[in-house]
Design a protein around this motif. Structure first.
Motif, short mmCIF file in Angstrom:
data_model
loop_
_atom_site.label_atom_id
_atom_site.label_comp_id
_atom_site.label_asym_id
_atom_site.label_seq_id
_atom_site.Cartn_x
_atom_site.Cartn_y
_atom_site.Cartn_z
N PHE A 1 0.83 -1.20 0.00
CA PHE A 1 0.00 0.00 0.00
C PHE A 1 0.87 1.25 0.00
N TYR A 2 1.96 1.23 0.80
CA TYR A 2 2.78 2.44 0.91
C TYR A 2 4.06 2.36 0.09
N ASN A 3 4.27 1.28 -0.62
CA ASN A 3 5.48 1.13 -1.42
C ASN A 3 6.73 1.29 -0.56
N GLU A 4 6.70 0.70 0.63
CA GLU A 4 7.84 0.69 1.54
C GLU A 4 8.32 2.08 1.91
N THR B 1 7.62 3.98 -9.67
CA THR B 1 8.30 4.18 -8.41
C THR B 1 8.31 2.91 -7.58
N TRP B 2 7.68 1.87 -8.09
CA TRP B 2 7.63 0.60 -7.35
C TRP B 2 9.05 0.06 -7.15
N LYS B 3 9.31 -0.37 -5.91
CA LYS B 3 10.66 -0.86 -5.62
C LYS B 3 10.76 -2.31 -6.08
N LEU B 4 11.41 -2.48 -7.20
CA LEU B 4 11.58 -3.84 -7.72
C LEU B 4 12.57 -4.58 -6.84
N GLN C 1 4.13 0.03 -11.83
CA GLN C 1 4.89 -1.11 -12.35
C GLN C 1 3.89 -1.95 -13.15
N ALA C 2 3.42 -1.36 -14.25
CA ALA C 2 2.26 -1.93 -14.94
C ALA C 2 2.55 -3.31 -15.52
N GLU C 3 3.70 -3.45 -16.13
CA GLU C 3 3.96 -4.70 -16.84
C GLU C 3 3.97 -5.88 -15.89
#
Lengths: 342, 716
Positions: free
Chosen positions: B191-194, B219-222, B253-255
């Motif tokens: 929810f908060y993307n860390e 911005t998603w942390k892969l 991080q749509a894909e």
């Protein structure tokens, strides 16, 4: 220069300060030599004056009071919605309060601690009260129709429970005083006969107030209000039922045990009946029981006599009771009224 | 009995406000709806604990004369500019934060009863009763903490993200957790993307946090903790897939989100409507080109249909969000309308977010004017209440007002939008400080431009400065409106407003104000005129003050100085007096001197002002000033210089114009000896204007020294 040296002497404690004094004033005498030689110069060790001068007056760029901008048709309830201590800049009234010096007006509203001390009711103006009442009206239920007077309320709800709620600024919202429950009821509202009433009063003791006819039972021994409420109800119920109970030993009550003067049980009644029968020339062989049950109403003027005798014993001797006794005895015996000898 | 109560000491200390209440508690309440027998009370009307408070609060309206209640109601402490509003509110919150920090650092001080007798000292005890969780000290977790699963549960429940990660590490990572905790931690991380969120406690920080425009970038942390936990989870439940897909979709991080969704589908794991909603929101990142994107969108919707999931209002706004972010054009607009129509058939009313995206799609600044807002507002007005369901809901009002102002330029519609915002509880939808300020910027601009003057002033009175402080551009608009309306009084006040709002250093704005003052000066009342003169003098003084301060503090970027036209405007305003002792004359002298010293940019647009000034000054009896003005005119080479110098000299010498002209023409040599120095200066100016050279060729070697001597004579 002599001043200078004299101050230089005193010792090591003030050395530093005097040096400063010396260094700053060393030149001044030279400059003002011709003008004020005579003037006594003040020694300013702490340099208070300099400090004061150095402090530039801070510019107070204060906007005008908002009270000045207020429209005359504004809703005051919006400006002052809740209780708070007085604030001059938001109250558009020329209020004055405080000690009045002779020949002057009382202090104005600004910087007036007197106005801040007292609680104000600026948040409870009549229009505000009206609108607030309108707002909470939807939570109110209809008042029962038949309860239209104090008497009716007393009649239908004889029992009164009094509790207190407290509100204070503290991390704790509880107040131990709120546990106290007071129950009040009129004695006449309880169904009691003579004996029960007597017993009830003995049980209740000083919780009965003869003047208002109220029995007041207070409970504070339990930690919670609910428990205290149950407890007062229990106390009332227990006292009531107990007062209707006849214990065996209650029959043992003799004339000596009476807490008041009961005409029927006393010698006076026997004397009265005997005298009455004597007057009628009738047989007189009544037992104690028969005397007790004898109806004295048949005797002329007897009720008044009984009353006066009872009050003489119950209320104590006083001019009034004695006089009443005097007249009632004269009436009973058919004697003439007392002539006041002058 | 009552008197037997011994008040313990702490109670005696409390300031008790005691309400005495006599109740008829403990007596039977009947169950009938009304009082059945006319004696027993009817049953109580059900209400929640706060209903009465809310009803009472509803009776209180807003007070335009007061600042927001978070500020102190005191003239010294009411903020008047945006900067102060922000700093005051944040300062107060900083204090609260400091207090909270102390509370957390020294938690033991707040859980002990300090008045306990020495034997019982330090028994754990909470002073508050009932204990309020939010006010209690928060635990601090570090490497030495001894933690249990309970701690992890607590941190997750309170969204303490960094603490949760710390506790998670202390507990020994993924392997030592049960599935339930793993899942809730994963949900929190996704929810908060860390990233630790700003706590709900800090209202002001959230309100004033610079509304950085949502960056549409990944911005998603892969390979972050969330990914690790997800891979470690076995078996992967539907909830786990939902959490990770929604997290990825939320942070663009749509894909990978779509890949995971595909994976879940292949494994036969059911996905919820919200997962599909988030997939719909980021479908555009997969494909290029409008037609392909629309096809992808439709295919996801079809898939939802196959899964037997019915769309909700968030589905609608997710679709519209995607569509609106793909640009504009007829094709997209028709698709959007189709989606809305289809949802209407299913009984789904568009939320505020959906309307926001529609406005974005239809009302482009350069595009043709399309009025869909009227229908939207009509729809919203018919709704009983507007609930905020998504974060983007707060974008609606600012966009709607922007459309009213820039796109439709319709003040009536703007008023309707504003009325809707003010209705009931709707003001919560205004968003944050930044959005609120933009909203009011649009509202004030459109009102200034298109509303009748009275309405505009009324609006300004209620908004400025407590609710909204106009930005320079809006201030300009306001000044223009006031000028057109001829409100000299308000224009004079506008200067003090500029100072208070912190715009007084903006030269362009001040110049606009000055020219506005000049333009509507002539037809004002005497009282207002005096006020305007005062304001003009103040403007000059303020400029000098700023310059002094600048010199003292040695600023890098010097403020711009007032232009010559502005100075001449000040001169015009301040010289409107017949009284020699008027203090404004010093202002005038000051201004002319500044012109002369070339401290102002450019030359006056209307030199006639200075010519008039010279004559006026001569009439009143200030020949030095007159000479100064005329000399300046002559030196700048204005045509008016000749006529002005002749007329001024005529006034000075009390002779008709023709006689003065002949005097100037003929007796050049004798003038120097016979004339008063000021008159001589005027004569000099005449010759400079006529011939471009001073009176005596022999003395003309240095014009500057000449002027120096003149100015020194002025001083005498």
């Amino acid at each position: 220069m002599s001043v200078f040296i004299r101050h230089y002497n005193p010792g090591s404690v003030y050395n530093a300060k005097i040096w400063r004094f010396a260094s700053t004033t060393a030149e001044t005498p030279k400059l003002t030599n011709g003008e004020d030689d005579e003037e006594f110069r003040v020694l300013d060790i702490l340099k208070k004056r300099d400090k004061l001068q150095r402090r530039a007056p801070r510019k107070a760029d204060v906007p005008p009071d908002r009270a000045e901008k207020m429209r005359t048709d504004q809703k005051w309830g919006d400006v002052w919605p809740g209780p708070k201590s007085f604030h001059p800049s938001s109250v558009p009234l020329p209020i004055r309060q405080g000690y009045v010096p002779k020949g002057q007006a009382p202090p104005g509203k600004k910087a007036n601690a007197e106005l801040m001390k007292i609680p104000n009711f600026l948040h409870l103006t009549p229009p505000v009260i009206k609108s607030q009442c309108e707002a909470i009206k939807k939570f109110c239920t209809e008042w029962p129709k038949l309860l239209n007077s104090e008497e009716a309320i007393e009649k239908h709800y004889p029992l009164e429970i009094i509790t207190s709620d407290y509100c204070h600024a503290s991390p704790v919202i509880r107040n131990p005083l709120s546990r106290i429950v007071i129950l009040r009821i009129k004695l006449s509202d309880l169904k009691l006969d003579k004996h029960a009433r007597d017993k009830f009063l003995r049980l209740v003791g000083d919780r009965y107030d003869g003047q208002t006819d109220l029995v007041t039972i207070t409970a504070d021994r339990c930690p919670v209000r609910r428990q205290n409420l149950d407890y007062v109800n229990y106390l009332l119920t227990a006292c009531y039922h107990e007062s209707w109970n006849y214990e065996d030993w209650e029959g043992d009550k003799t004339l000596q045990d009476m807490e008041y003067y009961d005409f029927d049980m006393n010698q006076s009644k026997r004397n009265l009946v005997n005298w009455h029968l004597l007057c009628l020339n009738e047989e007189n062989n009544f037992s104690d029981e028969e005397i007790k049950l004898y109806d004295v109403a048949s005797i002329p003027n007897a009720t008044e006599y009984i009353e006066s005798v009872s009050s003489l014993f119950n209320d104590g001797e006083s001019d009034a009771t004695l006089k009443k006794y005097d007249t009632s005895v004269r009436k009973l015996l058919g004697l003439p009224d007392k002539k006041i000898v002058t | 009995m009552y008197s037997n109560i011994v008040l313990s000491r702490q109670w005696a200390r409390l300031a008790c406000v005691c309400r005495y209440m006599s109740t008829i508690e403990g007596q039977k309440l009947p169950q009938a709806a009304r009082s059945s027998d006319g004696i027993s009370p009817p049953p109580r009307i059900a209400r929640s604990p706060t209903d009465i408070l809310q009803a009472l609060a509803a009776t209180v309206g807003t007070d335009p004369s007061a600042a927001h209640y978070k500020y102190h109601d005191d003239p010294y402490l009411i903020p008047q500019s945006n900067y102060r509003k922000r700093s005051y509110a944040l300062s107060a919150e900083a204090g609260r934060k400091a207090a909270a920090w102390i509370r957390d650092e020294h938690a033991e001080l707040f859980t002990m009863r300090e008045w306990d007798p020495p034997m019982k000292m330090k028994t754990p005890y909470f002073n508050a009763d009932p204990q309020i969780e939010a006010f209690a000290p928060k635990p601090i977790y570090n490497d030495e903490s001894k933690v249990t699963e309970e701690d992890l549960r607590y941190t997750i429940q309170n969204a303490l993200l960094e603490d949760a990660i710390k506790v998670f590490e202390l507990l020994g990572g993924v392997d030592n957790l049960n599935d339930e905790l793993k899942l809730s931690l994963l949900q929190l991380l996704c929810f908060y993307n860390e990233k630790e969120p700003v706590s709900l406690e800090w209202l002001e920080e959230r309100w004033f946090s610079a509304a950085t425009r949502e960056r549409q970038s990944t911005t998603w942390k892969l390979g972050g903790l969330a990914d690790k936990i997800f891979t470690a989870m076995e078996p992967k439940t539907s909830e786990a897939y939902s959490a990770i897909i929604q997290g990825m979709a939320k942070y663009y991080q749509a894909e990978r989100a779509h890949v995971l969704a595909q994976e879940a589908r292949e494994q036969g794991i059911p996905l919820s409507t919200t997962v599909y909603n988030s997939l719909l929101g980021c479908v555009g990142f997969l494909k290029e080109g409008v037609t392909l994107r629309v096809e992808a969108l439709k295919s996801i919707l079809n898939e939802m249909n196959e899964q037997g999931l019915s769309p909700n209002s968030e589905t609608l706004s997710a679709c519209l969000r995607s569509i609106s972010s793909w640009g504009s054009g007829k094709a997209l607009q028709t698709v959007a309308l189709q989606v809305v129509a289809e949802c209407r058939q299913l009984g789904i009313a568009p939320s505020l977010s959906a309307y926001y995206y529609l406005l974005c799609l239809f009302c482009k600044e350069q595009g043709p004017r399309i009025d869909i807002l009227t229908n939207i507002i009509a729809d919203l007005e018919n709704r009983e209440s507007i609930e905020a369901t998504q974060a983007t809901d707060t974008n609606f009002f600012i966009t709607a007002m922007g459309v009213c102002s820039d796109h439709l330029q319709d003040v009536n519609l703007a008023e309707r939008v504003h009325a809707l915002l003010m209705k009931g509880d709707n003001y919560k939808l205004v968003g944050d400080a930044y959005k609120e300020s933009i909203y009011y910027r649009h509202l004030v601009t459109v009102t200034c431009k298109y509303a009748p003057f009275e309405k505009t002033t009324q609006l300004l009175d209620t908004l400025v400065p407590n609710i909204y402080v106009p930005e320079p551009s809006v201030m300009e608009e306001i000044i223009r409106t006031l000028e057109v309306g001829g409100a000299g009084d308000r224009l004079a006040d506008a200067w003090s407003q500029l100072v208070v709002f912190g715009h007084a250093k903006r030269t362009k704005l001040v110049e606009k104000l000055l020219s506005a003052l000049c333009n509507c000066y002539t037809y004002q009342d005497d009282e207002v005129k005096a006020k305007i003169r005062q304001a003009a003098a103040d403007i000059l003084k303020f400029g000098q003050l700023m310059e002094e301060r600048e010199e003292n503090e040695d600023r890098r970027s010097p403020t711009q100085k007032l232009s010559a036209s502005a100075l001449s405007n000040i001169v015009e305003l301040c010289s409107d007096t017949q009284d020699k002792l008027d203090p404004n004359w010093s202002t005038v002298e000051n201004a002319v001197q500044r012109l002369r010293d070339e401290q102002a940019a450019g030359v006056p647009a209307r030199p006639q002002i200075l010519a008039d000034l010279a004559q006026k000054a001569a009439t009143v009896g200030k020949p030095e000033l007159a000479a100064l003005a005329v000399t300046y005119l002559a030196e700048c080479g204005f045509e008016e210089a000749t006529a002005a110098s002749v007329q001024t000299l005529g006034v000075m010498l009390n002779r008709p114009v023709e006689e003065v002209e002949t005097l100037l023409q003929e007796q050049k040599a004798s003038l120097a000896t016979s004339l008063h120095p000021s008159a001589l200066a005027v004569a000099q100016a005449y010759h400079i204007a006529k011939t471009g050279a001073p009176l005596h060729e022999s003395e003309s070697s240095s014009a500057s020294s000449e002027s120096d001597s003149e100015s020194s004579s002025d001083d005498e």
